[in-house]
Scaffold this active site. Structure first.
Site, PDB file in Angstrom:
ATOM      1  CG  HIS A  57      -3.535  -3.519   3.683  1.00  0.00           C
ATOM      2  ND1 HIS A  57      -2.315  -3.101   4.140  1.00  0.00           N
ATOM      3  CD2 HIS A  57      -4.188  -2.397   3.254  1.00  0.00           C
ATOM      4  CE1 HIS A  57      -2.212  -1.788   4.006  1.00  0.00           C
ATOM      5  NE2 HIS A  57      -3.330  -1.338   3.464  1.00  0.00           N
ATOM      6  CB  CYS A  86      -0.987  -0.033   1.168  1.00  0.00           C
ATOM      7  SG  CYS A  86      -2.387   1.104   0.963  1.00  0.00           S
TER       8      CYS A  86
END
Length: 495
Positions: free
Chosen positions: A438, A334
């Protein structure tokens, strides 16, 4: 059936773990139980099956309770992005950035939403385990605190007070808390749990007697400090994590360095590595010689440009460039993925002053931060491969590949809808990659691919089985030291 609230004498006394243990204990007893925390402050968040955002701590508690996580379990999530401000996520959707002063200036709008969520939960489940926030006796904020006793009153819930004996001053913690709160709130406190006791608990028998005499409230249990039970930490890198170690990594183990940004988020992405006996994780604030590490990972960040500036100031850019030249494996998740690129632009000032910041230049990508947050549960496979991947996306960036590299993942679904998009980028020599996923290391297939690149003989555990085992071990630990008969009496159910 009554609800039950778990409050603390301070932050980090173990409320989340106590609530998690109770969720699994009640679930094992056949009760339909759900967790609830009116407001959580954390940069560790996840995505619900219906595409909404909530704190990881309540997702963990939902897993322990064996129920599907919903945003109602954590209706207000504050994600700090500066020293004095945070993004506000309301019932699963980002609605604003607020300074602490602005947020506490009018908490009624947040309280109203939180109590709507609580009402829905209590209507769907036999029992709701409510976790408080911080200390339940912050008197300067008491009239604006809707997370602790006001929630308990709304749910008509008795309260168990958790105190941490490991930090010292447990008598003052309990007696002080009970002495300053109003009598009507004090009357809700029906028991005390002493958490993180070290040594022979028999030696604390006099302590129990003294506490009960001082407070007039029964001690429900003295919970020994435990190691070896792996439950995700709530909102800070766990204290037992190895941060800036003086010693080099253990050459007999797979060694992974994680850059510990000032605004690190979703460090729970790496909790799975703690379950591997032959792996160790070092969180590094300060740059050091990385030659002995098998991989370096840049985690998520709630302030990507700010953390990029910090990395460059600290000398991380040079260290990573050296590591790359030596053939080291570097991954970004991310915000860490965005940092690996050429630039990160924030024209709307979503994370600070509008502008653009140069990245680390290790992947040929450019990122543009946009106003709308992307929230997905996603599935796919490695690009040009059949290795399956799953994860969740929480980001406001759009990242474009502009040079010689390949997509990392080929998606098949987002939020249960077909998707033909790609995600992430991997260098042609497969030494540097980034992704928005994630939780990607939780999948045994992708984790096996990753560890196989580090050391071909790496063993892989099944995360889902491990997680469920850990919840049961936690429940057994608490059952051995907690007077559950009294707890059932407190919630109005004989056992």
């Amino acid at each position: 059936m009554r609800n039950l609230a778990v409050f603390g004498t301070a932050s980090d006394v173990g409320k989340s773990v106590v609530a998690t243990a109770l969720c699994r204990i009640f679930s094992n007893a056949g009760l339909d139980v759900a967790p609830f925390k009116a407001q959580n402050m954390s940069n560790n968040s996840g995505v619900t099956p219906d595409g909404l955002e909530m704190g990881r701590a309540q997702i963990v508690q939902a897993e322990a309770a064996r129920v599907v996580p919903t945003a109602d379990m954590n209706p207000v999530l504050l994600k700090p992005n500066t020293d004095t401000g945070a993004q506000v996520v309301l019932q699963g959707k980002a609605v604003a950035n607020r300074s602490a002063r602005d947020y506490f200036g009018n908490t009624e709008v947040w309280a109203e939403a939180a109590f709507e969520s609580l009402e829905r939960l209590t209507g769907r489940h036999d029992l709701v385990v409510i976790e408080g926030a911080g200390s339940c006796a912050e008197m300067n904020l008491y009239d604006r605190d809707f997370v602790n006793f006001r929630t308990a009153k709304e749910a008509d819930a008795p309260v168990i007070l958790v105190a941490d004996i490991d930090r010292g001053g447990v008598f003052a913690q309990v007696a002080g808390t009970l002495s300053v709160i109003p009598p009507e709130d004090r009357a809700r406190v029906k028991g005390v749990i002493i958490n993180r006791f070290r040594g022979d608990s028999v030696l604390f028998d006099d302590g129990i007697r003294i506490l009960e005499e001082l407070s007039g409230v029964p001690v429900l249990g003295v919970i020994p400090y435990f190691r070896g039970i792996h439950i995700e930490a709530e909102d800070a890198v766990p204290l037992q994590a190895v941060v800036d170690p003086a010693a080099s990594p253990d050459p007999g183990k797979i060694s992974i360095a994680i850059v510990y940004f000032p605004h690190i988020s979703n460090f729970t992405d790496f909790a799975v590595f703690d379950l591997l006996d032959d792996a160790e994780v070092h969180y590094l604030h300060h740059p050091k010689d990385l030659a002995d590490y098998d991989a370096v990972i840049l985690p998520g960040s709630k302030n990507v440009r700010g953390d990029l500036d910090w990395m460059i100031f600290m000398g991380w850019k040079e260290r990573l460039a050296e590591y790359r030249k030596r053939g080291g494996i570097i991954a970004g998740i991310c915000g860490g993925y965005q940092m690996l690129g050429i630039s990160v632009a924030d024209p709307h000032g979503l994370e600070g002053e509008p502008g653009e910041t140069s990245g680390l230049g290790l992947l040929p990508v450019h990122t543009l931060l946009k106003k709308e947050k992307q929230l997905f549960n996603a599935k796919g496979c490695l690009f040009d491969d059949t290795i399956p991947v799953e994860g969740y996306e929480i980001h406001m960036g759009e990242t474009r590949l502009t040079g010689k590299a390949s997509p990392l993942l080929q998606l098949t679904a987002r939020n249960n809808r077909h998707s033909s998009d790609t995600d992430g980028v991997i260098s042609h020599d497969e030494k540097v990659f980034g992704t928005y996923f994630h939780g990607i290391f939780d999948g045994s297939a992708f984790r096996g691919w990753f560890l196989g690149k580090l050391r071909p003989d790496s063993a892989v555990n099944d995360t889902i089985t491990e997680k469920d085992t850990e919840y049961n071990r936690l429940a057994e630990h608490f059952l051995s030291h907690l007077n559950m008969g009294k707890v059932y009496e407190i919630i109005g159910r004989g056992k």
